[in-house]
Design a protein around this motif. Structure first.
Motif, PDB file in Angstrom:
ATOM      1  N   GLU A   1       0.747  -1.393   0.118  1.00  0.00           N
ATOM      2  CA  GLU A   1      -0.084  -0.006   0.297  1.00  0.00           C
ATOM      3  C   GLU A   1       0.751   1.059  -0.421  1.00  0.00           C
ATOM      4  O   GLU A   1       0.426   2.469  -0.575  1.00  0.00           O
ATOM      5  CB  GLU A   1      -0.654  -0.204   0.868  1.00  0.00           C
TER       6      GLU A   1
ATOM      7  N   TYR B   1      -5.817 -10.212  -4.514  1.00  0.00           N
ATOM      8  CA  TYR B   1      -6.367  -8.778  -4.575  1.00  0.00           C
ATOM      9  C   TYR B   1      -5.475  -7.530  -5.309  1.00  0.00           C
ATOM     10  O   TYR B   1      -6.046  -6.579  -5.827  1.00  0.00           O
ATOM     11  CB  TYR B   1      -7.715  -8.319  -4.270  1.00  0.00           C
ATOM     12  N   ASP B   2      -4.518  -7.215  -4.212  1.00  0.00           N
ATOM     13  CA  ASP B   2      -4.282  -6.755  -4.482  1.00  0.00           C
ATOM     14  C   ASP B   2      -3.264  -6.460  -5.626  1.00  0.00           C
ATOM     15  O   ASP B   2      -3.212  -4.973  -6.327  1.00  0.00           O
ATOM     16  CB  ASP B   2      -2.733  -6.411  -3.415  1.00  0.00           C
TER      17      ASP B   2
ATOM     18  N   ARG C   1      -5.003  -5.012  -8.528  1.00  0.00           N
ATOM     19  CA  ARG C   1      -5.350  -3.550  -8.270  1.00  0.00           C
ATOM     20  C   ARG C   1      -3.961  -2.628  -9.138  1.00  0.00           C
ATOM     21  O   ARG C   1      -4.113  -1.654 -10.274  1.00  0.00           O
ATOM     22  CB  ARG C   1      -5.451  -3.503  -6.651  1.00  0.00           C
TER      23      ARG C   1
ATOM     24  N   SER D   1      -3.861  -3.029 -12.218  1.00  0.00           N
ATOM     25  CA  SER D   1      -5.366  -2.349 -12.944  1.00  0.00           C
ATOM     26  C   SER D   1      -4.610  -0.511 -12.841  1.00  0.00           C
ATOM     27  O   SER D   1      -4.352   0.025 -13.976  1.00  0.00           O
ATOM     28  CB  SER D   1      -6.139  -2.358 -12.503  1.00  0.00           C
TER      29      SER D   1
END
Length: 168
Positions: A127, A157-158, A161, A164
């Motif tokens: 993050e 999922y990270d 992301r 994306s």
């Protein structure tokens, strides 16, 4: 009734730090924040320095939005029990909330040293790198995390992301 009992104990022994700690806990449960902090300070003054006291204080200060005092108390909890990942994770989350990424990364290094099997440390590092737009670093971290924790869906999922954000 517990509060009454602890107050009676104080009449007998004013130097029992654990009793002040318990009175502090009762005060916090009754939403008497300043009274709870006062009891905790008396607990420390009378020799009770269990790491959970500092962790609880950190959470109290976090709740009343005194981030510096929260971080300070989490640091004390960590110094008393360096193997407890919850203390470190709360501290890192506050550093991130304050956009103090260098401190957060240092704390994460320490977390990985003492508790390498905690996937949240890799997630937080990911993050931070995303926030700093250091996508190559974020990719390295998330790939390592997926290799270490292949059953943790949140890490995938990270990764999604990141892909994306990069437009891949």
């Amino acid at each position: 009734k517990a509060e009454e009992c602890f107050k009676k104990i104080i009449l007998i022994d004013k130097k029992d730090g654990q009793v002040y700690f318990n009175l502090g806990n009762i005060s916090f449960l009754q939403d008497k924040i300043s009274e709870g902090i006062e009891y905790y300070n008396k607990a420390v003054a009378n020799g009770f320095e269990d790491p959970i006291l500092y962790y609880n204080l950190g959470m109290v200060y976090e709740e009343i939005n005194n981030i510096n005092m929260a971080i300070r108390n989490y640091s004390k909890a960590i110094s008393k029990d360096p193997l407890k990942p919850e203390y470190r994770l709360r501290q890192v989350a506050l550093y991130m909330k304050n956009d103090d990424y260098n401190e957060a990364l240092e704390a994460l290094e320490s977390l990985n040293e003492y508790c390498p099997d905690i996937f949240e440390g890799y997630h937080f590092r990911f993050e931070i790198f995303l926030a700093q737009e250091k996508y190559d670093e974020a990719e390295k971290v998330i790939n390592k995390a997926i290799n270490l924790f292949p059953k943790d869906v949140s890490l995938f999922y990270d990764k999604i992301r990141l892909v994306s954000i990069r437009g891949d």
